[in-house]
Design a protein around this motif. Structure first.
Motif, PDB file in Angstrom:
ATOM      1  N   GLU A 156       0.831  -1.206   0.000  1.00 48.51           N
ATOM      2  CA  GLU A 156       0.000   0.000   0.000  1.00 48.51           C
ATOM      3  C   GLU A 156       0.866   1.255   0.000  1.00 48.51           C
ATOM      4  OE1 GLU A 156      -3.059   0.187   2.980  1.00 48.51           O
ATOM      5  OE2 GLU A 156      -3.667  -1.860   2.578  1.00 48.51           O
ATOM      6  N   ALA A 157       1.912   1.254   0.801  1.00 52.18           N
ATOM      7  CA  ALA A 157       2.817   2.403   0.833  1.00 52.18           C
ATOM      8  C   ALA A 157       3.520   2.561  -0.510  1.00 52.18           C
ATOM      9  CB  ALA A 157       3.842   2.241   1.956  1.00 52.18           C
ATOM     10  N   GLU A 158       3.936   1.450  -1.084  1.00 52.51           N
ATOM     11  CA  GLU A 158       4.593   1.493  -2.396  1.00 52.51           C
ATOM     12  C   GLU A 158       3.658   2.060  -3.462  1.00 52.51           C
ATOM     13  OE1 GLU A 158       6.600  -1.679  -5.516  1.00 52.51           O
ATOM     14  OE2 GLU A 158       6.309  -2.267  -3.446  1.00 52.51           O
ATOM     15  N   ASN A 159       2.407   1.617  -3.461  1.00 45.90           N
ATOM     16  CA  ASN A 159       1.424   2.128  -4.429  1.00 45.90           C
ATOM     17  C   ASN A 159       1.165   3.620  -4.219  1.00 45.90           C
ATOM     18  OD1 ASN A 159       1.147  -0.411  -5.531  1.00 45.90           O
ATOM     19  ND2 ASN A 159      -0.724  -0.892  -4.425  1.00 45.90           N
ATOM     20  N   THR A 160       1.114   4.046  -2.969  1.00 48.37           N
ATOM     21  CA  THR A 160       0.890   5.453  -2.649  1.00 48.37           C
ATOM     22  C   THR A 160       2.050   6.307  -3.150  1.00 48.37           C
ATOM     23  OG1 THR A 160      -0.412   4.820  -0.721  1.00 48.37           O
ATOM     24  CG2 THR A 160       0.439   7.069  -0.763  1.00 48.37           C
ATOM     25  N   ILE A 161       3.266   5.845  -2.948  1.00 47.61           N
ATOM     26  CA  ILE A 161       4.454   6.568  -3.423  1.00 47.61           C
ATOM     27  C   ILE A 161       4.456   6.636  -4.945  1.00 47.61           C
ATOM     28  CG2 ILE A 161       6.974   6.452  -3.597  1.00 47.61           C
ATOM     29  CD1 ILE A 161       6.882   5.235  -0.706  1.00 47.61           C
ATOM     30  N   GLU A 162       4.114   5.530  -5.592  1.00 49.21           N
ATOM     31  CA  GLU A 162       4.080   5.507  -7.055  1.00 49.21           C
ATOM     32  C   GLU A 162       3.044   6.491  -7.600  1.00 49.21           C
ATOM     33  OE1 GLU A 162       3.097   2.397 -10.683  1.00 49.21           O
ATOM     34  OE2 GLU A 162       3.603   1.598  -8.709  1.00 49.21           O
ATOM     35  N   LEU A 163       1.871   6.521  -6.988  1.00 50.58           N
ATOM     36  CA  LEU A 163       0.832   7.465  -7.402  1.00 50.58           C
ATOM     37  C   LEU A 163       1.291   8.901  -7.188  1.00 50.58           C
ATOM     38  CD1 LEU A 163      -2.013   8.062  -8.406  1.00 50.58           C
ATOM     39  CD2 LEU A 163      -2.808   7.768  -6.053  1.00 50.58           C
ATOM     40  N   ALA A 164       1.914   9.166  -6.049  1.00 49.11           N
ATOM     41  CA  ALA A 164       2.407  10.515  -5.762  1.00 49.11           C
ATOM     42  C   ALA A 164       3.463  10.935  -6.796  1.00 49.11           C
ATOM     43  CB  ALA A 164       2.996  10.566  -4.359  1.00 49.11           C
ATOM     44  N   ARG A 165       4.332  10.025  -7.169  1.00 46.54           N
ATOM     45  CA  ARG A 165       5.342  10.350  -8.192  1.00 46.54           C
ATOM     46  C   ARG A 165       4.696  10.660  -9.534  1.00 46.54           C
ATOM     47  NH1 ARG A 165       9.649   5.753  -6.437  1.00 46.54           N
ATOM     48  NH2 ARG A 165      10.741   7.008  -4.882  1.00 46.54           N
ATOM     49  N   ASN A 166       3.641   9.916  -9.879  1.00 44.10           N
ATOM     50  CA  ASN A 166       2.920  10.194 -11.128  1.00 44.10           C
ATOM     51  C   ASN A 166       2.287  11.580 -11.096  1.00 44.10           C
ATOM     52  OD1 ASN A 166       3.551   7.719 -12.269  1.00 44.10           O
ATOM     53  ND2 ASN A 166       1.686   6.738 -11.551  1.00 44.10           N
ATOM     54  N   ILE A 167       1.749  11.960  -9.960  1.00 46.20           N
ATOM     55  CA  ILE A 167       1.157  13.294  -9.826  1.00 46.20           C
ATOM     56  C   ILE A 167       2.238  14.358  -9.958  1.00 46.20           C
ATOM     57  CG2 ILE A 167       0.035  14.875  -8.196  1.00 46.20           C
ATOM     58  CD1 ILE A 167      -1.511  12.374  -7.149  1.00 46.20           C
ATOM     59  N   ILE A 168       3.372  14.157  -9.290  1.00 44.24           N
ATOM     60  CA  ILE A 168       4.470  15.129  -9.361  1.00 44.24           C
ATOM     61  C   ILE A 168       4.997  15.256 -10.789  1.00 44.24           C
ATOM     62  CG2 ILE A 168       6.863  15.553  -8.618  1.00 44.24           C
ATOM     63  CD1 ILE A 168       4.792  16.245  -6.481  1.00 44.24           C
ATOM     64  N   ASP A 169       5.022  14.152 -11.541  1.00 45.89           N
ATOM     65  CA  ASP A 169       5.467  14.202 -12.944  1.00 45.89           C
ATOM     66  C   ASP A 169       4.583  15.126 -13.767  1.00 45.89           C
ATOM     67  OD1 ASP A 169       7.563  12.475 -12.486  1.00 45.89           O
ATOM     68  OD2 ASP A 169       6.538  10.707 -13.307  1.00 45.89           O
ATOM     69  N   LYS A 170       3.291  15.152 -13.454  1.00 46.90           N
ATOM     70  CA  LYS A 170       2.346  15.972 -14.216  1.00 46.90           C
ATOM     71  C   LYS A 170       2.158  17.368 -13.622  1.00 46.90           C
ATOM     72  CE  LYS A 170      -0.202  11.993 -15.985  1.00 46.90           C
ATOM     73  NZ  LYS A 170       0.968  11.211 -16.123  1.00 46.90           N
ATOM     74  N   CYS A 171       2.358  17.487 -12.333  1.00 47.32           N
ATOM     75  CA  CYS A 171       2.170  18.762 -11.625  1.00 47.32           C
ATOM     76  C   CYS A 171       3.379  18.989 -10.727  1.00 47.32           C
ATOM     77  CB  CYS A 171       0.904  18.737 -10.791  1.00 47.32           C
ATOM     78  SG  CYS A 171      -0.583  18.334 -11.693  1.00 47.32           S
ATOM     79  N   SER A 172       4.476  19.384 -11.297  1.00 50.25           N
ATOM     80  CA  SER A 172       5.730  19.495 -10.546  1.00 50.25           C
ATOM     81  C   SER A 172       5.650  20.504  -9.398  1.00 50.25           C
ATOM     82  CB  SER A 172       6.875  19.858 -11.483  1.00 50.25           C
ATOM     83  OG  SER A 172       6.610  21.086 -12.122  1.00 50.25           O
ATOM     84  N   TRP A 173       4.711  21.404  -9.436  1.00 53.95           N
ATOM     85  CA  TRP A 173       4.554  22.417  -8.394  1.00 53.95           C
ATOM     86  C   TRP A 173       3.788  21.896  -7.181  1.00 53.95           C
ATOM     87  CZ3 TRP A 173      -0.604  22.573  -7.890  1.00 53.95           C
ATOM     88  CH2 TRP A 173      -1.363  22.228  -9.005  1.00 53.95           C
ATOM     89  N   ALA A 174       3.174  20.714  -7.313  1.00 62.97           N
ATOM     90  CA  ALA A 174       2.343  20.175  -6.223  1.00 62.97           C
ATOM     91  C   ALA A 174       3.195  19.789  -5.015  1.00 62.97           C
ATOM     92  CB  ALA A 174       1.561  18.961  -6.710  1.00 62.97           C
ATOM     93  N   LYS A 175       2.710  20.102  -3.837  1.00 64.66           N
ATOM     94  CA  LYS A 175       3.340  19.699  -2.572  1.00 64.66           C
ATOM     95  C   LYS A 175       2.448  18.623  -1.958  1.00 64.66           C
ATOM     96  CE  LYS A 175       6.279  23.381  -1.911  1.00 64.66           C
ATOM     97  NZ  LYS A 175       7.325  23.241  -2.832  1.00 64.66           N
ATOM     98  N   LEU A 176       2.895  17.391  -1.989  1.00 65.10           N
ATOM     99  CA  LEU A 176       2.072  16.283  -1.527  1.00 65.10           C
ATOM    100  C   LEU A 176       2.498  15.809  -0.147  1.00 65.10           C
ATOM    101  CD1 LEU A 176       1.816  14.146  -4.780  1.00 65.10           C
ATOM    102  CD2 LEU A 176       0.268  15.903  -3.946  1.00 65.10           C
ATOM    103  N   GLU A 177       1.510  15.398   0.612  1.00 67.22           N
ATOM    104  CA  GLU A 177       1.706  14.805   1.928  1.00 67.22           C
ATOM    105  C   GLU A 177       0.975  13.468   1.887  1.00 67.22           C
ATOM    106  OE1 GLU A 177       1.156  16.961   5.904  1.00 67.22           O
ATOM    107  OE2 GLU A 177      -0.810  16.061   5.464  1.00 67.22           O
TER     108      GLU A 177
END
Length: 75
Positions: free
Chosen positions: A4-25
């Motif tokens: 679950e943590a791995e999937n969450t990190i992967e999803l967060a990286r995909n979001i950052i790839d598309k929205c580099s300005w996003a600050k995710l927690e």
């Protein structure tokens, strides 16, 4: 929980790839290490994994996003 943590990190990286300005927690549905609950023994490892991947991390009771999703699937 590790997957679950791995999937969450992967999803967060995909979001950052598309929205580099996003600050995710990232929110993990795990108990803190000071609790004696089912997931508390994993807390330090999983939080370290998330932080080592470059993201801030929240656990119960502050991980409201993860907890609300988990409640929808388990109740």
């Amino acid at each position: 929980m590790l997957k679950e943590a791995e999937n969450t990190i992967e999803l967060a990286r995909n979001i950052i790839d598309k929205c580099s300005w996003a600050k995710l927690e990232l929110h993990l549905d795990i108990s803190n290490t000071d609790k004696n609950e089912g997931t508390s023994h994993l807390a330090k490892m999983l939080v370290g994994y998330v932080k080592g991947s470059g993201f801030e991390c929240k656990t119960k009771p502050y991980a409201f996003a993860a907890a609300s999703i988990a409640d929808k699937h388990s109740k």
